[in-house]
Design a protein around this motif. Structure first.
Motif, PDB file in Angstrom:
ATOM      1  N   ARG A 114      -3.784  -4.055  -3.134  1.00 25.85           N
ATOM      2  CA  ARG A 114      -3.229  -2.863  -3.776  1.00 25.85           C
ATOM      3  C   ARG A 114      -4.327  -1.802  -3.897  1.00 25.85           C
ATOM      4  N   ILE A 115      -3.932  -0.540  -3.886  1.00 19.85           N
ATOM      5  CA  ILE A 115      -4.866   0.540  -4.204  1.00 19.85           C
ATOM      6  C   ILE A 115      -4.845   0.707  -5.717  1.00 19.85           C
ATOM      7  N   GLY A 121     -13.870  -2.065  -1.837  1.00 16.11           N
ATOM      8  CA  GLY A 121     -13.220  -3.189  -2.498  1.00 16.11           C
ATOM      9  C   GLY A 121     -13.912  -4.484  -2.147  1.00 16.11           C
ATOM     10  N   ILE A 126     -12.925   3.583   1.822  1.00  9.33           N
ATOM     11  CA  ILE A 126     -12.127   2.504   1.249  1.00  9.33           C
ATOM     12  C   ILE A 126     -13.079   1.403   0.803  1.00  9.33           C
ATOM     13  N   PHE A 159       0.816  -1.210   0.000  1.00 16.44           N
ATOM     14  CA  PHE A 159       0.000   0.000   0.000  1.00 16.44           C
ATOM     15  C   PHE A 159       0.855   1.267   0.000  1.00 16.44           C
ATOM     16  N   VAL A 214      -9.601  -0.753  -3.306  1.00 15.95           N
ATOM     17  CA  VAL A 214      -8.559  -1.727  -2.992  1.00 15.95           C
ATOM     18  C   VAL A 214      -8.909  -3.062  -3.636  1.00 15.95           C
ATOM     19  N   LEU A 268      -5.506  -2.476   5.833  1.00 14.22           N
ATOM     20  CA  LEU A 268      -5.009  -1.107   5.666  1.00 14.22           C
ATOM     21  C   LEU A 268      -5.297  -0.285   6.920  1.00 14.22           C
ATOM     22  N   LYS A 321      -8.830  -4.317   2.809  1.00 12.00           N
ATOM     23  CA  LYS A 321      -9.326  -3.032   3.324  1.00 12.00           C
ATOM     24  C   LYS A 321      -9.095  -2.900   4.832  1.00 12.00           C
TER      25      LYS A 321
END
Length: 355
Positions: free
Chosen positions: A212-213, A31, A29, A17, A208, A40, A37
């Motif tokens: 990965r973003i 995903g 966030i 990240f 996300v 993070l 998520k």
């Protein structure tokens, strides 16, 4: 200041990240499940150690693997609100909220004043003397929010805070959070599956996928011009992956050419975005121009508001058309049929793909 700068990698979870959050910014966030998520949030909170990386909150370095710095969770100035309120069962609401200031050395009377101030701020002063077992889910979340705010956090982390609430209670807490975050300019990260949370609370959306973003931008931009498959799904639009060509169109890996309004240089990875309502379904391939003709196999059909949502697949990619029930009947559509999704070129926007 409560600006966040994060670069972190966790090899075992396949996380990598890089994220910067401005002071007072609220980021939603989004995903799929298992994308990383909550991990993070855990990196920011100090509940997860990265294998390598550096995290700062304001001017303070809270994680730096190169310098062997790792500030414990309780000393980071971060408060977390999850879908489970996790109140102390033996304390009433007021004592729960007073716990953080009392832990900082504030006296009993002052701690009570602080607690009642925050209980009033979340419209729960009348619940001050109730134990958690006497609270509904929505009431418990209000108390949990007051407790988090009473800790005077620099950063507020919200992990699906409304996921366990019923449909009547969730909007109330959402409005409350909106007021708190906007009026107090709180820096916050919100993990959610609910598009309404992003629309109501966030300045920015981060998508996300696979640790990965893959996409970031203002909420309105992400929802009107998504550049990743997940963002397209939550925005309720179709997205076709490919590469921009010299004519301003998009070419897919399966040999299709999609025409539309392009802002992408030739050769660059691109996405074509269009609404399901702009798609017509044909049994045979039409040849009128200018139109995009996408051969699909119908995977499923379901009622979607006043229309029928026809879900098709092409080359492993999902596409959706919203048509009338009369059209479904007239064409005698059913799963497994091979049909053509047709959309006019002026209904298609072609953007650079997310990196």
């Amino acid at each position: 200041m409560s600006r966040i700068s994060l670069v972190a990698e966790v090899a075992e979870r396949n996380l990598d990240f890089t994220l910067d959050v401005e002071n007072g910014e609220v980021i939603a966030i989004l995903g799929p499940n298992g994308a990383g998520k909550s991990s993070l949030l855990s990196l920011v909170a100090g509940l997860l150690r990265p294998d390598s990386g550096r995290i700062t909150i304001g001017d303070d370095v809270v994680t730096d693997t190169a310098e062997r710095i790792f500030v414990p969770a309780h000393a980071r100035g971060v408060a977390t609100l999850s879908q489970n309120a996790l109140l102390f069962p033996h304390l009433d609401a007021e004592a729960n909220v007073a716990f953080a200031p009392r832990s900082r050395g504030v006296g009993r009377r002052k701690g009570r004043e602080i607690a009642r101030t925050w209980l009033d701020a979340v419209d729960a002063l009348d619940l001050a003397d109730r134990r958690p077992s006497q609270l509904s889910g929505g009431q418990a979340q209000r108390i949990a929010l007051a407790r988090a705010l009473a800790a005077q956090p620099r950063v507020l982390l919200l992990d699906e805070p409304m996921a366990a609430l019923d449909v009547a209670t969730a909007p109330v807490l959402r409005r409350l959070l909106r007021t708190v975050l906007r009026e107090q300019r709180r820096t916050a990260l919100i993990v959610t599956h609910d598009l309404l949370d992003a629309l109501a609370l966030a300045d920015t959306i981060v998508v996300v996928q696979s640790g990965r973003i893959v996409e970031r931008g203002p909420t309105t931009d992400i929802l009107t011009a998504p550049r990743s498959e997940f963002a397209a799904r939550i925005a309720g639009v179709n997205l076709v992956l490919g590469a921009a060509d010299s004519s301003g169109s998009l070419s897919t890996a399966h040999g299709l050419t999609v025409h539309g309004h392009s802002t992408t240089p030739s050769g660059a990875a691109a996405v074509a975005v269009f609404s399901p309502s702009a798609v017509a379904v044909h049994l045979t391939e039409p040849h009128a121009s200018p139109r995009n003709v996408l051969p699909v196999t119908i995977a499923a059909m379901d009622v979607h508001g006043a229309t029928v949502r026809v879900r098709g697949t092409h080359g492993g990619q999902s596409l959706v058309a919203d048509v009338t029930a009369a059209a479904v009947s007239e064409l005698d559509l059913s799963p497994g049929m091979e049909v053509y999704f047709v959309v006019k070129s002026q209904e298609v926007a072609i953007h650079p793909a997310s990196r």
